[in-house]
Design a protein around this motif. Structure first.
Motif, mmCIF file in Angstrom:
data_model
loop_
_atom_site.group_PDB
_atom_site.id
_atom_site.type_symbol
_atom_site.label_atom_id
_atom_site.label_comp_id
_atom_site.label_asym_id
_atom_site.label_seq_id
_atom_site.Cartn_x
_atom_site.Cartn_y
_atom_site.Cartn_z
ATOM 1 N N HIS A 1 0.812 -1.221 0.000
ATOM 2 C CA HIS A 1 0.000 0.000 0.000
ATOM 3 C C HIS A 1 0.847 1.273 0.000
ATOM 4 C CE1 HIS A 1 -3.514 -2.455 0.144
ATOM 5 N NE2 HIS A 1 -2.900 -3.178 1.074
ATOM 6 N N CYS B 1 -7.396 1.376 -4.917
ATOM 7 C CA CYS B 1 -6.976 0.162 -4.206
ATOM 8 C C CYS B 1 -8.048 -0.243 -3.202
ATOM 9 C CB CYS B 1 -5.651 0.440 -3.502
ATOM 10 S SG CYS B 1 -4.997 -0.962 -2.588
ATOM 11 N N CYS C 1 -7.682 -0.698 -0.224
ATOM 12 C CA CYS C 1 -7.471 -0.003 1.054
ATOM 13 C C CYS C 1 -8.139 1.369 1.063
ATOM 14 C CB CYS C 1 -5.983 0.141 1.344
ATOM 15 S SG CYS C 1 -5.162 1.409 0.357
ATOM 16 N N CYS D 1 -1.696 2.541 -5.132
ATOM 17 C CA CYS D 1 -0.842 1.652 -4.329
ATOM 18 C C CYS D 1 -0.099 0.687 -5.261
ATOM 19 C CB CYS D 1 -1.676 0.833 -3.347
ATOM 20 S SG CYS D 1 -2.497 1.836 -2.105
HETATM 21 ZN ZN LIG Z 1 -3.783 0.239 -1.025
#
Ligand SMILES: [Zn+2]
Length: 306
Positions: free
Chosen positions: A168, A178, A180, A185
């Protein structure tokens, strides 16, 4: 030396290895759609299924090796180093503060330890590399991109168990979205899913990373670009990581390591460009020679030692 079991928990399967020291005696794979279960079941139900499936897999192997007392598990999630609790797992949404080690030990009546899967693999590679004094950085290229750092012979998990979440690190500002929540990332470029996405954006075709590697080996221009992009992004991230850690030994592992020859040239030129001059030419970066057993091996060795 006493035998030990090392387990690698993946999104779709469970791999249970029996080791005598560094030697793999037997590997058994079990179908285990944990990722699917976590996407479709309520968290408590999903957790119960994960525990029962994992316990059943281990029991099947213990029937043949009843003398085994040490069981280690590499699990894709943030493992609290103080409590062994799985705080969260990006691959298995819904799981929060579950205690895999404790719950499995209760069912199996044997001691179980849990470590982050990439960190377990890093420890396996560290032991196979004759324990380099400066430690070792491991980058695991699978569906996602994980990392592990062995410092002074010990897996470095960080205070919350999220150290070396290198997948990340952002390499493309405003890049691909992403899981996340951030954009750009490195995992979105240098992983099996990243290569699939790169290839799809170039060709409108959805193939898996292995198929794309075969095309690249046959000279397909778009497939080659997808892997070159992975190598470039990986090097961009690694250059940043070694500026922080100054660890010269880096092992590239995971299921995508077999395609290292497709990434190597773009990786090396980007790394050379991005490193600070004093580090240029001083890193030893090599693909793993263990196939993809490092995660199981590391988990089994950690189970013995901790
Ligand atoms: Zn990420």
């Amino acid at each position: 030396m006493a035998k030990a079991i090392g387990i690698d928990v993946g999104g779709t399967n469970l791999r249970v290895g029996v080791f005598d020291d560094h030697q793999l005696l037997q590997e058994t794979r079990f179908q285990a759609d944990f990722s699917q279960i976590c996407h479709t079941c309520a968290p408590q139900e999903a957790w119960e299924k994960i525990i029962s499936t994992t316990a059943e897999g281990i029991r099947n192997v213990l029937v043949q090796f009843p003398e085994v007392q040490h069981i280690g598990i590499g699990f894709p999630g943030f493992i609290d180093p103080k409590t062994q609790t799985v705080a969260q797992s990006p691959n298995f949404p819904g799981l929060k503060n579950v205690n895999l080690a404790q719950d499995l030990a209760h069912v199996l009546q044997k001691k179980v330890i849990v470590e982050n899967d990439a960190l377990a693999a890093a420890y396996g590679e560290y032991c196979l590399a004759d324990k380099p004094a400066t430690g070792l950085i491991y980058l695991g290229l699978g569906t996602g991109l994980g990392g592990g750092f062995i410092h002074s012979g010990t897996p470095f998990a960080g205070h919350h168990g999220v150290a070396m979440e290198v997948g990340h690190i952002i390499v493309e500002p405003n890049g691909r979205l992403c899981g996340c929540g951030n954009h750009g990332c490195v995992e979105q470029y240098a992983s099996a899913s990243g290569v699939m996405m790169s290839y799809q954006l170039l060709t409108n075709q959805r193939l898996n990373a292995h198929e794309i590697a075969q095309l690249a080996d046959g000279g397909d221009a778009s497939a080659l670009v997808a892997y070159q992009q992975a190598g470039d992004s990986l090097a961009q991230m690694l250059a940043s990581v070694v500026k922080v850690l100054d660890v010269p030994t880096i092992v590239i592992g995971g299921g995508m390591a077999h395609a290292w020859h497709l990434m190597r040239a773009s990786f090396e030129s980007r790394l050379e460009a991005d490193l600070i001059p004093v580090l240029r030419g001083k890193l030893l970066v090599k693909p793993s020679k263990t196939g993809d057993i490092a995660g199981m091996l590391g988990a089994s060795l950690l189970a013995r030692h901790w």
